[in-house]
Design an enzyme around this catalytic site. Structure first.
Site, PDB file in Angstrom:
ATOM      1  N   SER A 144       0.808  -1.220   0.000  1.00 55.58           N
ATOM      2  CA  SER A 144       0.000   0.000   0.000  1.00 55.58           C
ATOM      3  C   SER A 144       0.839   1.267   0.000  1.00 55.58           C
ATOM      4  CB  SER A 144      -0.942   0.004   1.211  1.00 55.58           C
ATOM      5  OG  SER A 144      -1.721  -1.157   1.247  1.00 55.58           O
ATOM      6  N   HIS A 195       1.142   4.369   4.976  1.00 57.80           N
ATOM      7  CA  HIS A 195       0.524   5.116   3.884  1.00 57.80           C
ATOM      8  C   HIS A 195       1.122   6.517   3.777  1.00 57.80           C
ATOM      9  CE1 HIS A 195      -3.280   2.400   4.313  1.00 57.80           C
ATOM     10  NE2 HIS A 195      -2.266   1.779   3.742  1.00 57.80           N
TER      11      HIS A 195
END
Length: 315
Positions: A144, A195
């Site tokens: 991610s 992230h």
């Protein structure tokens, strides 16, 4: 964290369905190789998740640097793999055609390592600032962070416009930040720092010195390299294909590459798929006991200790 072993890997089947609907011949080589590598590691994990996840304690203090390479390629479960690789499919098609395969491979490799390094720096800084050693033991796994970095690149090359996130129109330039907060709020098991690290790496490339440093290190090639004589195009009406480029003739000839996206995305954009993923994450967490968050890649110290005990009990 232990992968779910019950039933069929629905997420993996859905991912393979998307790949074959797009057509393997229509997916650029580096994007296809990245998808294949992540699927292979999911089916044949080199190490258990608690031995491949990234943390300050394991990577920096215990000098287990191979985790920088292993953590982006391992996923918690089939749905974690699906949503990451479905996003990689579209970002890869757009960016690889723009940057060229060699440079895109370079970007993927550099981002995979750099997002891990920035994640370690963030976790170390927070642990020192808040005097909370648990942040150094917090472990992350998944692709991610790299995807957030690629999203920054994609928004940089395609500025303007709006995306729909959780029913609200958001300008493209702010989409990464809104998604960062939305994912953390609706799926708390995900790694906020992982992230955020991806966004920061993307900004280092688009707004900072990273691109020039990479070009200096690359030497023989740069991001201007593309597919010779062929240009990928996609317009808002939905038509797409490959257009041959000839400086001295035949500028309008193209070969259609059919891409009926609605047949396998139900007409959903990437942001709408994200919203469905968040909703599914909340539903799944409320109906499943003792299971990992389906789309997150965060391993708490308690979860790691539980996995070790489970491994010893099963021997």
């Amino acid at each position: 964290m232990q992968r779910r072993s019950r039933g069929i890997n629905t997420g993996l089947i859905l991912l393979l369905s998307q790949i074959f609907h797009v057509g393997i011949n229509n997916i650029p080589p580096v994007t296809l190789a990245t998808l294949a590598l992540n699927i292979w590691f999911f089916l044949n994990p080199q190490k258990p998740l608690y031995s491949s996840c990234l943390s300050v304690e394991k990577c920096y203090q215990q000098k287990d640097w191979q985790r920088l390479l292993l953590s982006p390629l391992h996923h918690a479960d089939d749905w974690h793999l699906y949503f990451n690789m479905a996003s990689m499919l579209w970002k890869g098609i757009n960016l690889e055609r723009r940057l060229g395969s060699r440079w895109f491979a370079y970007v993927i490799t550099a981002f995979s390592v750099l997002t891990g390094v920035v994640y370690l720096l963030l976790q170390f800084a927070v642990a020192e600032f808040m005097d909370e050693p648990d942040f150094k033991r917090s472990c992350a796994v998944g692709f991610s962070g790299v995807l957030f970095a690629l999203k920054v690149l994609n928004n940089h090359y395609c500025p303007g416009g709006f995306v729909n996130i959780l029913g609200f129109p958001v300008p493209n330039r702010f989409a990464c930040w809104v998604e960062l907060v939305a994912i953390h709020l609706f799926s708390p098991g995900t790694s906020f720092a992982g992230h955020l690290a991806g966004i920061l790496v993307g900004l280092m490339y688009t707004q900072g010195p990273l691109k020039k440093i990479m070009e200096a290190c690359a030497g023989g090639f740069s991001s201007s390299v593309g597919y010779p004589g062929r240009q990928y195009y996609f317009n808002s009406s939905g038509s797409s294909g490959y257009q041959d480029y000839y400086p001295h003739g035949r500028p309008d000839h193209y070969e259609e590459a059919p891409r009926n996206y609605d047949t396998y995305t139900a007409g959903l954009s990437e942001e709408e798929q994200l919203e469905r993923a968040l909703q599914a994450s909340l539903w799944d967490r409320g109906n499943t006991r003792n299971s990992p968050p389906p789309y997150g890649f965060h391993l708490s110290p308690e979860e790691m200790r539980r996995q070790r005990l489970h491994r010893f009990d099963s021997q």
